[in-house]
Design an enzyme around this catalytic site. Structure first.
Site, PDB file in Angstrom:
ATOM      1  N   ASP A 289       4.619 -18.884  -0.194  1.00 35.98           N
ATOM      2  CA  ASP A 289       5.464 -17.850   0.407  1.00 35.98           C
ATOM      3  C   ASP A 289       4.763 -16.487   0.383  1.00 35.98           C
ATOM      4  O   ASP A 289       3.943 -16.221  -0.490  1.00 35.98           O
ATOM      5  CB  ASP A 289       6.793 -17.779  -0.369  1.00 35.98           C
ATOM      6  CG  ASP A 289       7.867 -17.033   0.405  1.00 35.98           C
ATOM      7  OD1 ASP A 289       7.709 -16.846   1.632  1.00 35.98           O
ATOM      8  OD2 ASP A 289       8.861 -16.629  -0.219  1.00 35.98           O
TER       9      ASP A 289
ATOM     10  N   ASN B 235      13.080 -23.184   8.786  1.00 35.70           N
ATOM     11  CA  ASN B 235      12.134 -22.274   9.435  1.00 35.70           C
ATOM     12  C   ASN B 235      12.209 -22.309  10.973  1.00 35.70           C
ATOM     13  O   ASN B 235      11.702 -21.405  11.643  1.00 35.70           O
ATOM     14  CB  ASN B 235      10.687 -22.536   8.976  1.00 35.70           C
ATOM     15  CG  ASN B 235      10.401 -22.073   7.554  1.00 35.70           C
ATOM     16  OD1 ASN B 235       9.593 -22.680   6.831  1.00 35.70           O
ATOM     17  ND2 ASN B 235      11.044 -21.002   7.115  1.00 35.70           N
TER      18      ASN B 235
HETATM   19  C1  IPE Z   1      10.048 -21.380   1.967  1.00 30.81           C
HETATM   20  O1  IPE Z   1       9.819 -20.068   2.288  1.00 30.81           O
HETATM   21  C2  IPE Z   1       9.429 -22.280   3.006  1.00 30.81           C
HETATM   22  C3  IPE Z   1       7.971 -22.316   3.048  1.00 30.81           C
HETATM   23  C4  IPE Z   1       7.180 -21.691   2.240  1.00 30.81           C
HETATM   24  C5  IPE Z   1       7.420 -23.134   4.089  1.00 30.81           C
HETATM   25  P1  IPE Z   1      10.879 -19.213   3.108  1.00 30.81           P
HETATM   26  O2  IPE Z   1      10.270 -17.882   3.281  1.00 30.81           O
HETATM   27  O3  IPE Z   1      11.295 -19.937   4.329  1.00 30.81           O
HETATM   28  O4  IPE Z   1      12.112 -19.161   2.097  1.00 30.81           O
HETATM   29  P2  IPE Z   1      13.277 -18.094   1.975  1.00 30.81           P
HETATM   30  O5  IPE Z   1      13.866 -17.926   3.345  1.00 30.81           O
HETATM   31  O6  IPE Z   1      12.669 -16.822   1.479  1.00 30.81           O
HETATM   32  O7  IPE Z   1      14.210 -18.670   0.968  1.00 30.81           O
HETATM   33  C1  IPE Z   2       5.534 -18.445   4.078  1.00 31.64           C
HETATM   34  O1  IPE Z   2       5.434 -17.109   4.394  1.00 31.64           O
HETATM   35  C2  IPE Z   2       5.129 -19.344   5.205  1.00 31.64           C
HETATM   36  C3  IPE Z   2       6.234 -20.029   5.857  1.00 31.64           C
HETATM   37  C4  IPE Z   2       7.501 -19.968   5.529  1.00 31.64           C
HETATM   38  C5  IPE Z   2       5.888 -20.875   6.986  1.00 31.64           C
HETATM   39  P1  IPE Z   2       6.634 -16.314   5.064  1.00 31.64           P
HETATM   40  O2  IPE Z   2       6.470 -16.332   6.529  1.00 31.64           O
HETATM   41  O3  IPE Z   2       7.940 -16.826   4.569  1.00 31.64           O
HETATM   42  O4  IPE Z   2       6.361 -14.847   4.502  1.00 31.64           O
HETATM   43  P2  IPE Z   2       7.434 -13.805   4.017  1.00 31.64           P
HETATM   44  O5  IPE Z   2       8.316 -14.476   3.011  1.00 31.64           O
HETATM   45  O6  IPE Z   2       8.187 -13.377   5.237  1.00 31.64           O
HETATM   46  O7  IPE Z   2       6.621 -12.711   3.419  1.00 31.64           O
HETATM   47 MG    MG Z   3       9.133 -16.316   3.019  1.00 34.62          MG
END
Ligand code: IPE
Ligand code: IPE
Ligand code: MG
Length: 226
Positions: free
Chosen positions: A10, A58
């Protein structure tokens, strides 16, 4: 050494935002960060590395971001499969991959086939993965196959996407969020959790070793007395 490490990768978006870059560039940097982590895990004797790459939730992101993530997945597979194979890494997935774009699915299936015989480590990509979705799919499959005796933990585990794999010993989440976000709800029952504030694109093998050392200093009790 943890046998199975699971990582919630993340913080790509925040990494990019902090640099005034588009989110897609954060994801690109995130993919670059993954490669040395996979290599290190394989070399230090981890048996399974599961990485959360795309959740069932997502899909609600802007289409342009979802498209960028799917393209990056294909790019990663195209660029890295040969080297992963040389490292003895077998590529597998968890999640409902049938719902991925056809091109991404085809690239995945090719990479899985090409690396199917590798035995050093499994790189398990969680794609269109949700812990709840996995459990529902598992129970439905069990029911369809005529499941009539009482469902047990052992039987259910055999219908999960992780059938045959050990449960994660260590769960790492980057970027500081202290939540599970629907990741491996069944399998992390007794995983040790390690959260680092480091954003995923900055997560390097040194951070990984720090997490493993923290894991090694923990006392796991599994419900027993010490
Ligand atoms: C979890 O991260 C999913 C992945 C890393 C693929 P998210 O960014 O989607 O999770 P939330 O929304 O912060 O809980
Ligand atoms: C994790 O990074 C990757 C995926 C969820 C695919 P994020 O896209 O969630 O990054 P933040 O949480 O917005 O920083
Ligand atoms: Mg995230």
């Amino acid at each position: 050494m943890p046998r199975h490490i699971a990582i919630i990768m993340d913080g790509n978006g925040r990494w990019a935002k902090a640099r005034n870059l588009p989110r897609a560039l954060g994801h690109r940097q995130g993919v670059l960060a993954l490669k040395p982590i996979v290599k290190t895990c394989a070399r230090i004797g981890v048996s399974v590395l599961t990485v959360y790459a795309f959740s069932t939730e997502n899909w609600i992101r802007p289409k342009s971001e979802v498209d960028a993530l799917m393209s990056l997945l294909m790019e990663f597979l195209r660029a890295e499969t040969a080297e992963l194979k040389m490292e003895g890494v077998s590529i597998r997935t968890i999640g409902n991959i049938s719902k991925l774009p056809a091109r991404a699915l085809a690239a995945l299936q090719e990479s899985m086939q090409r690396t199917a015989d590798e035995k050093r480590m499994i790189l398990n990509l969680a794609l269109n993965y949700g812990g709840r979705d996995e459990l529902v799919r598992a129970v439905n499959r069990w029911a369809r196959q005529g499941g009539d005796q009482a469902l047990t933990e052992e039987i259910l585990a055999n219908y999960l996407d992780t059938a045959g794999l050990p449960d994660p010993d260590l769960l790492i989440r980057s970027s500081g969020e202290e939540r599970i976000s629907n990741f491996m709800l069944w399998q992390i029952a007794y995983a040790e959790i390690y959260v680092t504030k480091t954003m995923w694109p900055d997560f390097d093998p040194e951070e990984l070793i720090k997490a493993i050392r923290a894991f090694q200093s923990r006392t796991r009790r599994f419900g027993a007395v010490e």
